[in-house]
Scaffold this motif. Structure first.
Motif, PDB file in Angstrom:
ATOM      1  N   VAL A  20      51.784 111.711  27.476  1.00 34.47           N
ATOM      2  CA  VAL A  20      51.961 113.101  27.027  1.00 34.47           C
ATOM      3  C   VAL A  20      51.309 114.054  28.026  1.00 34.47           C
ATOM      4  N   GLU A  21      50.087 113.748  28.433  1.00 35.24           N
ATOM      5  CA  GLU A  21      49.384 114.607  29.387  1.00 35.24           C
ATOM      6  C   GLU A  21      50.113 114.656  30.728  1.00 35.24           C
ATOM      7  N   HIS A  22      50.637 113.542  31.173  1.00 33.58           N
ATOM      8  CA  HIS A  22      51.379 113.497  32.439  1.00 33.58           C
ATOM      9  C   HIS A  22      52.650 114.347  32.350  1.00 33.58           C
ATOM     10  N   VAL A  23      53.371 114.241  31.244  1.00 36.57           N
ATOM     11  CA  VAL A  23      54.590 115.027  31.052  1.00 36.57           C
ATOM     12  C   VAL A  23      54.263 116.520  31.061  1.00 36.57           C
ATOM     13  N   LEU A  31      56.563 117.498  22.058  1.00 37.73           N
ATOM     14  CA  LEU A  31      56.196 117.661  20.660  1.00 37.73           C
ATOM     15  C   LEU A  31      56.305 116.309  19.976  1.00 37.73           C
ATOM     16  N   VAL A  32      55.242 115.899  19.295  1.00 39.52           N
ATOM     17  CA  VAL A  32      55.253 114.667  18.511  1.00 39.52           C
ATOM     18  C   VAL A  32      54.933 115.066  17.082  1.00 39.52           C
ATOM     19  N   ARG A  33      55.771 114.631  16.130  1.00 41.03           N
ATOM     20  CA  ARG A  33      55.537 115.019  14.739  1.00 41.03           C
ATOM     21  C   ARG A  33      55.897 113.873  13.808  1.00 41.03           C
ATOM     22  N   ASP A  44      58.852 111.605  15.339  1.00 42.63           N
ATOM     23  CA  ASP A  44      59.811 112.195  16.267  1.00 42.63           C
ATOM     24  C   ASP A  44      59.070 112.661  17.505  1.00 42.63           C
ATOM     25  N   CYS A  45      59.685 112.505  18.642  1.00 47.91           N
ATOM     26  CA  CYS A  45      59.136 113.009  19.889  1.00 47.91           C
ATOM     27  C   CYS A  45      60.231 113.778  20.594  1.00 47.91           C
ATOM     28  N   ARG A  46      59.945 115.033  20.916  1.00 44.06           N
ATOM     29  CA  ARG A  46      60.893 115.885  21.637  1.00 44.06           C
ATOM     30  C   ARG A  46      60.241 116.325  22.938  1.00 44.06           C
ATOM     31  N   ILE A  47      60.992 116.199  24.015  1.00 45.87           N
ATOM     32  CA  ILE A  47      60.527 116.647  25.326  1.00 45.87           C
ATOM     33  C   ILE A  47      61.509 117.696  25.826  1.00 45.87           C
ATOM     34  N   GLY A  48      60.977 118.870  26.161  1.00 47.03           N
ATOM     35  CA  GLY A  48      61.808 119.992  26.603  1.00 47.03           C
ATOM     36  C   GLY A  48      62.202 120.831  25.401  1.00 47.03           C
ATOM     37  N   PHE A  49      62.214 122.126  25.559  1.00 52.91           N
ATOM     38  CA  PHE A  49      62.545 123.026  24.460  1.00 52.91           C
ATOM     39  C   PHE A  49      63.591 124.034  24.885  1.00 52.91           C
ATOM     40  N   ALA A  66      57.648 106.308  19.855  1.00 54.97           N
ATOM     41  CA  ALA A  66      58.517 107.485  20.009  1.00 54.97           C
ATOM     42  C   ALA A  66      58.267 108.157  21.353  1.00 54.97           C
ATOM     43  N   ILE A  67      57.013 108.266  21.748  1.00 52.59           N
ATOM     44  CA  ILE A  67      56.664 108.875  23.038  1.00 52.59           C
ATOM     45  C   ILE A  67      57.268 108.056  24.180  1.00 52.59           C
ATOM     46  N   CYS A  68      57.098 106.758  24.134  1.00 50.73           N
ATOM     47  CA  CYS A  68      57.610 105.892  25.208  1.00 50.73           C
ATOM     48  C   CYS A  68      59.130 105.950  25.302  1.00 50.73           C
ATOM     49  N   LEU A  69      59.802 105.870  24.168  1.00 52.21           N
ATOM     50  CA  LEU A  69      61.266 105.896  24.181  1.00 52.21           C
ATOM     51  C   LEU A  69      61.803 107.232  24.688  1.00 52.21           C
TER      52      LEU A  69
END
Length: 75
Positions: A20-23, A31-33, A44-49, A66-69
């Motif tokens: 997460v920190e690297h991203v 976002l992880v929720r 759920d993990c969403r990257i980019g908004f 979820a973060i890894c996938l």
């Protein structure tokens, strides 16, 4: 001889948080929720908004998974 120790990114929230920190450092928001539907809980993990063309969203049984996938689906 010393062995290379690879963190358990998919099984440990501490290790997954390094991702997460690297991203974040590379300019993507992440976002992880928790999502509870009935008796089932998933993450759920969403990257980019903002409907970014590279936006990725993934659900899994655990937050680290979820973060890894999600990261693996990034272009």
């Amino acid at each position: 001889k010393s062995k290379l120790r690879i963190p358990d990114y998919a099984g440990s929230i501490e290790a997954a948080w390094e991702i997460v920190e690297h991203v974040n450092k590379n300019g993507k928001e992440i976002l992880v929720r928790t999502d509870v539907t009935g008796v089932r809980q998933e993450y759920d993990c969403r990257i980019g908004f903002n409907y970014d063309a590279d936006e990725v969203e993934v659900s899994a049984d655990t937050a680290p998974m979820a973060i890894c996938l999600a990261v693996l689906k990034l272009p």
